[in-house]
Write a protein that holds these residues in place. Sequence first.
Motif, mmCIF file in Angstrom:
data_model
loop_
_atom_site.group_PDB
_atom_site.id
_atom_site.type_symbol
_atom_site.label_atom_id
_atom_site.label_comp_id
_atom_site.label_asym_id
_atom_site.label_seq_id
_atom_site.Cartn_x
_atom_site.Cartn_y
_atom_site.Cartn_z
ATOM 1 N N ASN A 21 0.821 -1.213 0.000
ATOM 2 C CA ASN A 21 0.000 0.000 0.000
ATOM 3 C C ASN A 21 0.852 1.259 0.000
ATOM 4 O O ASN A 21 0.561 2.210 -0.727
ATOM 5 C CB ASN A 21 -0.986 -0.028 1.172
ATOM 6 C CG ASN A 21 -2.080 -1.054 0.929
ATOM 7 O OD1 ASN A 21 -2.505 -1.252 -0.214
ATOM 8 N ND2 ASN A 21 -2.512 -1.732 1.978
ATOM 9 N N GLU A 40 10.670 3.088 5.047
ATOM 10 C CA GLU A 40 10.299 1.735 5.486
ATOM 11 C C GLU A 40 11.280 1.352 6.592
ATOM 12 O O GLU A 40 12.486 1.448 6.409
ATOM 13 C CB GLU A 40 10.381 0.770 4.300
ATOM 14 C CG GLU A 40 10.443 -0.706 4.658
ATOM 15 C CD GLU A 40 9.332 -1.180 5.583
ATOM 16 O OE1 GLU A 40 8.163 -0.934 5.289
ATOM 17 O OE2 GLU A 40 9.664 -1.797 6.636
ATOM 18 N N LYS A 41 10.758 0.898 7.724
ATOM 19 C CA LYS A 41 11.643 0.641 8.864
ATOM 20 C C LYS A 41 12.530 -0.601 8.667
ATOM 21 O O LYS A 41 13.584 -0.705 9.263
ATOM 22 C CB LYS A 41 10.855 0.532 10.170
ATOM 23 C CG LYS A 41 9.974 -0.700 10.300
ATOM 24 C CD LYS A 41 9.262 -0.689 11.652
ATOM 25 C CE LYS A 41 8.199 -1.748 11.743
ATOM 26 N NZ LYS A 41 8.649 -3.126 11.576
ATOM 27 N N HIS A 47 7.080 -7.417 5.680
ATOM 28 C CA HIS A 47 6.040 -7.905 6.599
ATOM 29 C C HIS A 47 4.862 -8.494 5.809
ATOM 30 O O HIS A 47 5.077 -9.401 5.021
ATOM 31 C CB HIS A 47 5.670 -6.801 7.592
ATOM 32 C CG HIS A 47 6.865 -6.491 8.461
ATOM 33 N ND1 HIS A 47 7.263 -7.319 9.474
ATOM 34 C CD2 HIS A 47 7.797 -5.498 8.393
ATOM 35 C CE1 HIS A 47 8.375 -6.855 10.028
ATOM 36 N NE2 HIS A 47 8.723 -5.744 9.385
ATOM 37 N N THR A 48 3.659 -7.976 5.993
ATOM 38 C CA THR A 48 2.491 -8.652 5.411
ATOM 39 C C THR A 48 2.626 -8.868 3.904
ATOM 40 O O THR A 48 2.190 -9.889 3.371
ATOM 41 C CB THR A 48 1.219 -7.815 5.657
ATOM 42 O OG1 THR A 48 1.344 -7.147 6.903
ATOM 43 C CG2 THR A 48 -0.011 -8.674 5.652
ATOM 44 N N SER A 49 3.241 -7.909 3.215
ATOM 45 C CA SER A 49 3.232 -7.961 1.753
ATOM 46 C C SER A 49 4.130 -9.039 1.156
ATOM 47 O O SER A 49 4.145 -9.207 -0.064
ATOM 48 C CB SER A 49 3.586 -6.582 1.179
ATOM 49 O OG SER A 49 2.605 -5.651 1.565
ATOM 50 N N SER A 53 -0.918 -15.204 0.306
ATOM 51 C CA SER A 53 -1.100 -16.447 -0.464
ATOM 52 C C SER A 53 -0.635 -16.256 -1.906
ATOM 53 O O SER A 53 -0.720 -17.167 -2.712
ATOM 54 C CB SER A 53 -2.567 -16.883 -0.461
ATOM 55 O OG SER A 53 -3.026 -17.084 0.838
ATOM 56 N N LEU A 55 -1.804 -14.371 -4.375
ATOM 57 C CA LEU A 55 -2.854 -14.423 -5.388
ATOM 58 C C LEU A 55 -3.354 -13.031 -5.714
ATOM 59 O O LEU A 55 -3.481 -12.182 -4.827
ATOM 60 C CB LEU A 55 -4.043 -15.251 -4.886
ATOM 61 C CG LEU A 55 -3.734 -16.699 -4.508
ATOM 62 C CD1 LEU A 55 -4.984 -17.377 -3.953
ATOM 63 C CD2 LEU A 55 -3.186 -17.465 -5.707
ATOM 64 N N CYS A 180 10.143 5.920 10.916
ATOM 65 C CA CYS A 180 9.586 7.209 11.317
ATOM 66 C C CYS A 180 9.277 7.095 12.814
ATOM 67 O O CYS A 180 8.519 6.216 13.228
ATOM 68 C CB CYS A 180 8.315 7.503 10.533
ATOM 69 S SG CYS A 180 7.507 8.992 11.122
ATOM 70 N N PRO A 214 0.201 -3.453 9.775
ATOM 71 C CA PRO A 214 -0.164 -3.884 11.130
ATOM 72 C C PRO A 214 0.134 -2.835 12.205
ATOM 73 O O PRO A 214 -0.390 -2.916 13.303
ATOM 74 C CB PRO A 214 0.721 -5.119 11.354
ATOM 75 C CG PRO A 214 1.095 -5.590 9.989
ATOM 76 C CD PRO A 214 1.120 -4.376 9.110
ATOM 77 N N GLY A 360 -7.046 -3.709 3.412
ATOM 78 C CA GLY A 360 -6.628 -3.748 2.001
ATOM 79 C C GLY A 360 -6.062 -5.094 1.614
ATOM 80 O O GLY A 360 -5.717 -5.912 2.458
ATOM 81 N N LEU A 362 -3.486 -7.125 -1.490
ATOM 82 C CA LEU A 362 -2.499 -6.900 -2.557
ATOM 83 C C LEU A 362 -3.231 -6.541 -3.850
ATOM 84 O O LEU A 362 -2.858 -5.612 -4.558
ATOM 85 C CB LEU A 362 -1.746 -8.197 -2.865
ATOM 86 C CG LEU A 362 -0.603 -8.688 -2.034
ATOM 87 C CD1 LEU A 362 -0.249 -10.071 -2.517
ATOM 88 C CD2 LEU A 362 0.591 -7.765 -2.122
ATOM 89 N N THR A 363 -4.263 -7.327 -4.135
ATOM 90 C CA THR A 363 -4.996 -7.213 -5.398
ATOM 91 C C THR A 363 -5.533 -5.812 -5.652
ATOM 92 O O THR A 363 -5.602 -5.374 -6.795
ATOM 93 C CB THR A 363 -6.177 -8.220 -5.378
ATOM 94 O OG1 THR A 363 -5.668 -9.499 -5.018
ATOM 95 C CG2 THR A 363 -6.888 -8.292 -6.709
#
Length: 508
Positions: A21, A40-41, A47-49, A53, A55, A180, A214, A360, A362-363
């Motif tokens: 995102n 970006e830390k 992390h999540t990205s 899965s 897809l 940050c 997160p 949100g 990925l798609t």
Amino acid sequence: MKDFASSPISYDIVVIGGGINGVGIANDAVGRGLSVFLCEKDDLASHTSSASSKLIHGGLRYLEHKEFRLVREALAEREVLLNKAPHIIRPMRFIMPHQPHLRPAWLIRTGLFLYDHLGKREKLEGSKLINFNVDSSPLKVEITRGFEYSDCAVDDARLVVLNAMQAREKGAKIVTHTRCTSAQHENGEWLVDVENEQGAYQIKAKVLVNAAGPWVAQFIQQDLRLKSPYGIRLIQGSHIVVPKIYEGDKAFIMQNDDQRIVFAIPYLDEYTLIGTTDREYVGDPNHVEITDQEIDYLINVSNDHFKTQLSRADIRWTYSGVRPLCDDESDNPSAVTRDYTLSLSQEKPEDAPLLSVFGGKLTTYRKLAESVMLQLKAFFPEMQVSWTRAALLPGAEHFISADALAQEVVQKVQGVSAVLAIRWVHAYGTRVWQVLKDKTSTDELGQYFGHDLFAQEVDYLVDQEWAINSADILWRRSKLGLKFTPSEIQILDEYLIWLHQQRAQSAA
Ligand SMILES: Cc1cc2nc3c(=O)[nH]c(=O)nc-3n(C[C@H](O)[C@H](O)[C@H](O)COP(=O)(O)OP(=O)(O)OC[C@H]3O[C@@H](n4cnc5c(N)ncnc54)[C@H](O)[C@@H]3O)c2cc1C
């Protein structure tokens, strides 16, 4: 050491978070003529990205939860993204074994009819009913009928990196391993504090975008000392990777008797990726690990469906992430909305705004970024129009087919195997020529680290894709980590330390 000596550079937008995102928003904004800084830390997509899965899908299951807006948008995005990045996204057929005691055939047919027609579809084939041949089917003999439909598979971490590269090429400043730590209002702008290993510095922003995934609510509460407009539900999802349990390039979507679904997806030629789970997560999102119950759950669902029976000993790799979902107070973790919510806040009219992203997929990252830009239009009336829909991501330029490009690579660079060429093509697309530069033989690719990894590629990843350490290279820019031994990783790490020293000396 804090270095606040020089006056802070002012940007139109400062984005916190280098997941899909954050980079999607940064890319969209810079392409509309705004000045953008993103921090970006950790590593991009760390992390999540990179724990999804993998897809690009409409989300058949979300129809049951009546998430029609999300499904329509996501379905339409499949073909948009497929055109934007055909090297890292590919169409995939999904087989759903029919389990009449779980969902009746009419319900599935209705769902698939909607799935076929809710979003625009040109390349992806529609759904159909299928009968399994009990001898050749990898499924247990009692599973005789099912349905087949289309979605897409993606290299999630590379989708993030490619968006970041495009943003940088358009002029965005993207810094990784830079956290940050706080931000405060000052004369109608945000004064933003960031810090990395070298020290701390400040920048200014007309708009602050919080895409911390997160950490979205934590960032508002702890770093900005404000009240979060929404709660966040952290829902853990885990996957296991096993040697492939069936042949072929189709995925399976298995229904479980808790009403959840689990995918079995062909992965990196040799493996099957099985996931995911849904469990409420409490703890530090930096360290999410699969639990014993999740492992048993995934193995059991697979064993209920496939002839090949799995045990824990078959597991080659596991990964877990937490979905940063907007809290809609659902009792059931798998029913919490997968849609995104944007919150634009301004404490006083003269204050610079804060835009926070909750949830949100990925798609839908590109559409989410467009919605963010729409909300920010009032603050940047000169902003140019949306542009990302038709713009190709790096490596998709002049890309015709993976096989044709791989063949060209094999012909031009002596010693490159078809397997390596295909890996490069699916990672870099036509940018493979930037990786290889003028090299004509594997003898010219520098130090060899094993498993088809040469210094030529490592140098490119460090110079062009923000790679710092071996995990960045082995687990996010590629998945070679599945093959590397600890001693091979150590050699790669030593080379990286040397390379960074070389780069630092030549920059000095
Ligand atoms: C198990 C699972 C399966 C999924 N499967 C799919 C799928 O198949 N398809 C799909 O479309 N979606 C899927 N999703 C959803 C999708 O992965 C996520 O919605 C998406 O990756 C979220 O991206 P993000 O940028 O919001 O968060 P993240 O990727 O977590 O990025 C946020 C970033 O912000 C950084 N950050 C936080 N605080 C700071 C700070 N103070 N300073 C600097 N940086 C900071 C973090 O380090 C992090 O990298 C799945 C999710 C999970 C968990």
